[in-house]
Design a protein around this motif. Structure first.
Motif, PDB file in Angstrom:
ATOM      1  N   PRO A 193       0.816  -1.229   0.000  1.00 25.57           N
ATOM      2  CA  PRO A 193       0.000   0.000   0.000  1.00 25.57           C
ATOM      3  C   PRO A 193       0.843   1.269   0.000  1.00 25.57           C
ATOM      4  CG  PRO A 193      -0.686  -1.482   1.777  1.00 25.57           C
ATOM      5  CD  PRO A 193       0.524  -2.075   1.157  1.00 25.57           C
ATOM      6  N   THR A 194       1.829   1.350   0.882  1.00 26.73           N
ATOM      7  CA  THR A 194       2.521   2.614   1.057  1.00 26.73           C
ATOM      8  C   THR A 194       3.482   2.919  -0.083  1.00 26.73           C
ATOM      9  OG1 THR A 194       2.344   2.224   3.411  1.00 26.73           O
ATOM     10  CG2 THR A 194       3.751   4.038   2.713  1.00 26.73           C
ATOM     11  N   VAL A 195       4.357   1.983  -0.383  1.00 20.77           N
ATOM     12  CA  VAL A 195       5.347   2.261  -1.431  1.00 20.77           C
ATOM     13  C   VAL A 195       4.651   2.494  -2.771  1.00 20.77           C
ATOM     14  CG1 VAL A 195       7.303   1.353  -2.716  1.00 20.77           C
ATOM     15  CG2 VAL A 195       7.182   1.015  -0.257  1.00 20.77           C
ATOM     16  N   ILE A 196       3.695   1.622  -3.098  1.00 17.36           N
ATOM     17  CA  ILE A 196       3.018   1.781  -4.384  1.00 17.36           C
ATOM     18  C   ILE A 196       2.257   3.111  -4.429  1.00 17.36           C
ATOM     19  CG2 ILE A 196       1.238   0.836  -5.910  1.00 17.36           C
ATOM     20  CD1 ILE A 196       3.849  -0.743  -5.931  1.00 17.36           C
ATOM     21  N   CYS A 197       1.625   3.492  -3.333  1.00 13.55           N
ATOM     22  CA  CYS A 197       0.874   4.753  -3.363  1.00 13.55           C
ATOM     23  C   CYS A 197       1.794   5.965  -3.436  1.00 13.55           C
ATOM     24  CB  CYS A 197      -0.070   4.855  -2.164  1.00 13.55           C
ATOM     25  SG  CYS A 197      -1.551   3.873  -2.432  1.00 13.55           S
ATOM     26  N   VAL A 198       2.971   5.878  -2.823  1.00  9.13           N
ATOM     27  CA  VAL A 198       3.926   6.977  -2.982  1.00  9.13           C
ATOM     28  C   VAL A 198       4.334   7.096  -4.460  1.00  9.13           C
ATOM     29  CG1 VAL A 198       6.291   7.692  -2.470  1.00  9.13           C
ATOM     30  CG2 VAL A 198       4.772   7.029  -0.615  1.00  9.13           C
ATOM     31  N   VAL A 199       4.530   5.944  -5.085  1.00 12.43           N
ATOM     32  CA  VAL A 199       4.842   5.969  -6.516  1.00 12.43           C
ATOM     33  C   VAL A 199       3.654   6.519  -7.313  1.00 12.43           C
ATOM     34  CG1 VAL A 199       5.327   4.530  -8.525  1.00 12.43           C
ATOM     35  CG2 VAL A 199       6.520   4.104  -6.378  1.00 12.43           C
ATOM     36  N   LEU A 200       2.454   6.078  -6.959  1.00 15.16           N
ATOM     37  CA  LEU A 200       1.264   6.564  -7.668  1.00 15.16           C
ATOM     38  C   LEU A 200       1.066   8.066  -7.483  1.00 15.16           C
ATOM     39  CD1 LEU A 200      -1.412   3.758  -7.106  1.00 15.16           C
ATOM     40  CD2 LEU A 200      -0.097   4.255  -9.167  1.00 15.16           C
ATOM     41  N   ALA A 201       1.473   8.574  -6.317  1.00 14.34           N
ATOM     42  CA  ALA A 201       1.386  10.017  -6.102  1.00 14.34           C
ATOM     43  C   ALA A 201       2.203  10.719  -7.181  1.00 14.34           C
ATOM     44  CB  ALA A 201       1.885  10.389  -4.716  1.00 14.34           C
ATOM     45  N   GLY A 202       3.340  10.144  -7.507  1.00 15.10           N
ATOM     46  CA  GLY A 202       4.161  10.715  -8.572  1.00 15.10           C
ATOM     47  C   GLY A 202       3.549  10.528  -9.944  1.00 15.10           C
ATOM     48  N   VAL A 203       3.090   9.316 -10.228  1.00 14.26           N
ATOM     49  CA  VAL A 203       2.608   9.013 -11.579  1.00 14.26           C
ATOM     50  C   VAL A 203       1.224   9.638 -11.823  1.00 14.26           C
ATOM     51  CG1 VAL A 203       2.035   7.176 -13.193  1.00 14.26           C
ATOM     52  CG2 VAL A 203       3.907   6.861 -11.587  1.00 14.26           C
ATOM     53  N   VAL A 204       0.274   9.268 -10.972  1.00 14.12           N
ATOM     54  CA  VAL A 204      -1.107   9.714 -11.168  1.00 14.12           C
ATOM     55  C   VAL A 204      -1.299  11.163 -10.713  1.00 14.12           C
ATOM     56  CG1 VAL A 204      -3.496   9.312 -10.471  1.00 14.12           C
ATOM     57  CG2 VAL A 204      -1.988   7.383 -10.896  1.00 14.12           C
ATOM     58  N   GLY A 205      -0.708  11.484  -9.554  1.00 15.35           N
ATOM     59  CA  GLY A 205      -0.887  12.827  -8.987  1.00 15.35           C
ATOM     60  C   GLY A 205      -0.385  13.911  -9.922  1.00 15.35           C
ATOM     61  N   SER A 206       0.820  13.729 -10.450  1.00 18.87           N
ATOM     62  CA  SER A 206       1.356  14.790 -11.300  1.00 18.87           C
ATOM     63  C   SER A 206       0.565  14.892 -12.597  1.00 18.87           C
ATOM     64  CB  SER A 206       2.834  14.541 -11.585  1.00 18.87           C
ATOM     65  OG  SER A 206       2.977  13.408 -12.387  1.00 18.87           O
ATOM     66  N   LYS A 207       0.033  13.769 -13.039  1.00 23.74           N
ATOM     67  CA  LYS A 207      -0.765  13.772 -14.268  1.00 23.74           C
ATOM     68  C   LYS A 207      -2.070  14.556 -14.058  1.00 23.74           C
ATOM     69  CE  LYS A 207      -2.391  10.485 -17.698  1.00 23.74           C
ATOM     70  NZ  LYS A 207      -3.744  10.997 -17.715  1.00 23.74           N
ATOM     71  N   ILE A 208      -2.732  14.267 -12.955  1.00 21.47           N
ATOM     72  CA  ILE A 208      -3.983  14.980 -12.648  1.00 21.47           C
ATOM     73  C   ILE A 208      -3.712  16.471 -12.495  1.00 21.47           C
ATOM     74  CG2 ILE A 208      -5.765  15.329 -10.886  1.00 21.47           C
ATOM     75  CD1 ILE A 208      -5.781  12.363 -10.360  1.00 21.47           C
ATOM     76  N   ALA A 209      -2.673  16.806 -11.714  1.00 27.67           N
ATOM     77  CA  ALA A 209      -2.393  18.219 -11.452  1.00 27.67           C
ATOM     78  C   ALA A 209      -2.029  18.958 -12.733  1.00 27.67           C
ATOM     79  CB  ALA A 209      -1.271  18.355 -10.421  1.00 27.67           C
ATOM     80  N   SER A 210      -1.203  18.342 -13.581  1.00 30.71           N
ATOM     81  CA  SER A 210      -0.798  19.099 -14.764  1.00 30.71           C
ATOM     82  C   SER A 210      -1.921  19.162 -15.797  1.00 30.71           C
ATOM     83  CB  SER A 210       0.485  18.530 -15.369  1.00 30.71           C
ATOM     84  OG  SER A 210       0.332  17.176 -15.642  1.00 30.71           O
ATOM     85  N   GLU A 211      -2.735  18.128 -15.862  1.00 31.17           N
ATOM     86  CA  GLU A 211      -3.859  18.173 -16.794  1.00 31.17           C
ATOM     87  C   GLU A 211      -4.827  19.300 -16.422  1.00 31.17           C
ATOM     88  OE1 GLU A 211      -6.101  14.482 -17.233  1.00 31.17           O
ATOM     89  OE2 GLU A 211      -7.859  15.671 -17.792  1.00 31.17           O
ATOM     90  N   LEU A 212      -5.196  19.349 -15.134  1.00 32.30           N
ATOM     91  CA  LEU A 212      -6.119  20.397 -14.703  1.00 32.30           C
ATOM     92  C   LEU A 212      -5.468  21.779 -14.772  1.00 32.30           C
ATOM     93  CD1 LEU A 212      -7.961  18.730 -11.690  1.00 32.30           C
ATOM     94  CD2 LEU A 212      -8.850  19.204 -13.961  1.00 32.30           C
ATOM     95  N   GLY A 213      -4.177  21.826 -14.427  1.00 35.46           N
ATOM     96  CA  GLY A 213      -3.465  23.102 -14.481  1.00 35.46           C
ATOM     97  C   GLY A 213      -3.442  23.660 -15.889  1.00 35.46           C
ATOM     98  N   ASN A 214      -3.181  22.795 -16.851  1.00 35.57           N
ATOM     99  CA  ASN A 214      -3.183  23.228 -18.250  1.00 35.57           C
ATOM    100  C   ASN A 214      -4.570  23.701 -18.674  1.00 35.57           C
ATOM    101  OD1 ASN A 214      -2.404  23.505 -21.023  1.00 35.57           O
ATOM    102  ND2 ASN A 214      -3.427  21.554 -21.387  1.00 35.57           N
ATOM    103  N   MET A 215      -5.593  22.988 -18.236  1.00 36.52           N
ATOM    104  CA  MET A 215      -6.959  23.404 -18.583  1.00 36.52           C
ATOM    105  C   MET A 215      -7.303  24.755 -17.959  1.00 36.52           C
ATOM    106  SD  MET A 215      -9.269  19.968 -18.479  1.00 36.52           S
ATOM    107  CE  MET A 215     -10.632  20.702 -19.387  1.00 36.52           C
ATOM    108  N   ARG A 216      -6.781  25.006 -16.762  1.00 36.10           N
ATOM    109  CA  ARG A 216      -7.032  26.286 -16.099  1.00 36.10           C
ATOM    110  C   ARG A 216      -6.341  27.415 -16.849  1.00 36.10           C
ATOM    111  NH1 ARG A 216     -10.580  28.480 -13.462  1.00 36.10           N
ATOM    112  NH2 ARG A 216     -10.635  27.065 -11.693  1.00 36.10           N
TER     113      ARG A 216
END
Ligand SMILES: Nc1ncnc2c1ncn2[C@@H]1O[C@H](COP(=O)(O)OP(=O)(O)OP(=O)(O)O)[C@@H](O)[C@H]1O
Ligand SMILES: [Mg+2]
Lengths: 267, 247
Positions: free
Chosen positions: B89-112
């Motif tokens: 749970p922890t290691v994979i989610c830290v990795v997902l924070a990088g993979v999924v989190g940055s994708k969500i943030a940059s996608e929405l940021g670009n749309m903004r």
């Protein structure tokens, strides 16, 4: 009809709009003109509710948009189409999907009906064979036209265009102006256009609001502009000698007299 | 921005998420799209990391348990519980924070930044609901699935390397996997997965949705989203462990 009453807006210390009151009429092309940075975009964003004014009222048929509930505002917005200065196309979607998006969201029509409508509006803005392209693959002027197509696809009652013909060649620009004008008359739309294109002003300016550094400086029609003695307006609109000559010719045409004196050139 | 200001505006953004969809079909489509983006998009990295985690854990546990009186199958017990309770749970989610989190943030940021969010707003669409809710819901569904998969793959990796390196026979490994198995540990893993999924998706959506300024800010806010998500994942990890596993 949209009415503005004593609108003020500042960002931090800087006041961008000072006490603007104005009326925008249905079936007319209402133009907001002014130099870069005079507050046209801010005024338009206030009109559609993307910014809230510090004080004043924005009345749509007498209802103040500022006071509306979220639901009321959402309902009103389904009557609004807007073209953004930077087009604001959804870059994960093709041209066709972009224009179809409002239909997908707000109608229950079949795909075939929607596609027919999409092709109809794309045709009206002179775009063909771009349906399957992505925004990144088309030129700036084409993006503008897709933006217009998306804005008009639901036949809005209020149409806002932020610089519809900046970045377009004069010919396409004329086509767009004519399109907007025709739609406005055909559907009795209240159309509001930000522009600093002099051709547009003289072609479609039914009701013009001239902004100067955040103040309402002058209002009138394209005919009034010829006879205006407002120095700021004159030096903004008829900035070049060529345009001054054109103005004098137009004046001669309308009154049979050539003006004794050219307007001051302090641009 | 001070911490409390962020917290307040985060809560406002999250509250704005809950509204009636303008068109259920479109929202469903967007939700499915996000499930695919988040799930399929991060599948390869999750598989690779999980396999190596399991392999390393097996070798390392064997190294640490050198006493003769400890049965070999204990290695499998330790690997299983470590993967289940903490590592997956922890290691994979830290990795997902990088993979999924940055994708969500940059996608929405670009749309903004490119006013696409404003364009949706003008159409009369509730952008917080349309853009954020499907991402959060998709994460809540997909991340626990990824974690489950990660656990399975890591145990498979451990079993494989145990046999290959001559540390532990796979029959004994299997025996250990079933020994003293406490189903509650699975609950702990899922509680963590769901909590971390909520943190990753909502925090990165918040930072992306509220970007102000130019293109430079998109990068900055997606970095911030990843950093904040990671810190809060570890904090939540501690709190959950304390609550659920405190003897
Ligand atoms: N979000 C904002 N925050 C702070 N200041 C802003 C913001 N938006 C606009 N301004 C300021 O308001 C003023 C008017 O800007 P606006 O974009 O309305 O100009 P404009 O008339 O549309 O110019 P142009 O013709 O170049 O598009 C500018 O000085 C700008 O710096
Ligand atoms: Mg502007």
């Amino acid at each position: 009809m949209i009415k503005l009453q004593n609108i003020k807006k500042s960002f931090g210390e800087r006041t961008v709009l000072h006490d603007i009151s104005a009326e925008f009429l249905p079936g007319k092309c209402n133009l907001i003109i002014g130099t870069s940075g005079s507050g046209k975009t801010v005024l338009m964003k206030l009109l559609v509710g993307l910014f809230t004014p510090d004080s004043g009222q924005i009345l749509y048929h007498g209802d103040d948009m500022v006071q509306m509930s979220r639901e009321e505002r959402k309902e009103l917005r389904q009557q609004i189409g807007m073209l953004f200065q930077g087009s604001a196309l959804f870059d994960s979607m093709t041209v066709e999907q972009n224009v179809m998006f409002p239909l997908d969201m707000f109608t229950k029509d079949s795909y075939a009906t929607k596609l027919k409508r999409v092709n109809e509006v794309l045709d009206r803005v002179n775009l063909k064979d771009t349906n399957k392209k992505y925004p990144a693959e088309i030129s700036g002027g084409m993006k503008k036209r897709v933006g217009i197509a998306r804005a008009i696809v639901l036949n809005p009652q209020y149409l806002f265009c932020d610089e519809p013909n900046s970045g377009l060649d004069p010919q396409t620009s004329m086509v767009i102006d004519k399109l907007i004008k025709d739609l406005t008359v055909e559907f009795n739309t209240t159309t509001i256009i930000n522009t600093h294109d002099m051709n547009s002003v003289m072609e479609i300016g039914d009701n013009i609001l001239y902004m100067y550094q955040g103040y309402k400086q002058w209002t009138g029609t394209k005919e009034d502009i010829i006879f205006s003695t407002d120095e700021k307006l004159n030096s903004f609109i008829f900035a070049s000698e060529f345009l001054q000559d054109a103005k004098n010719m137009r004046m001669l045409e309308m009154t049979g007299k050539y003006p004794g004196q050219t307007p001051p050139t302090n641009a | 921005m001070p911490l409390f200001e962020h917290l307040g505006s985060y809560i406002i953004t999250m509250k704005g998420m809950f509204a009636r969809p303008e068109n259920e079909k479109m929202y469903w489509k967007e939700f499915m799209h996000q499930c695919v983006e988040i799930g399929i998009g991060s599948l390869p990295i999750v598989l690779i990391i999980s396999m190596f985690l399991g392999m390393v854990m097996t070798v390392q546990t064997a190294y640490q348990l050198v006493a003769n009186f400890i049965p070999l199958s204990t290695i499998a017990v330790v690997v299983r519980d470590s993967m289940l309770l903490e590592l997956s749970p922890t290691v994979i989610c830290v990795v997902l924070a990088g993979v999924v989190g940055s994708k969500i943030a940059s996608e929405l940021g670009n749309m903004r930044i490119s006013e696409q969010i404003d364009a949706l707003e003008i159409m009369g669409i509730n952008t917080k609901t349309y853009l954020i809710l499907p991402k959060v819901l998709a994460s809540l569904i997909v991340v626990p699935m990824l974690i489950t998969l990660s656990i399975v793959i890591s145990l498979w990796g451990g079993r494989f390397v145990g046999e290959a390196a001559g540390i532990i026979n796979s029959t004994i490994f299997d025996e250990g996997l079933l020994r003293d198995f406490n189903p509650f540990n699975v609950t702990v893993a899922m509680v963590k997965a769901v909590t971390f999924a909520l943190l990753i998706s909502s925090i990165s959506a918040y930072f992306g949705y509220n970007v102000k300024g130019g293109a430079l800010e998109i990068g900055r806010s997606s970095t911030l989203a990843v950093v904040v998500s990671c810190i809060l994942i570890l904090l939540a990890d501690y709190v959950i462990t304390l609550i659920l596993l405190n003897p």
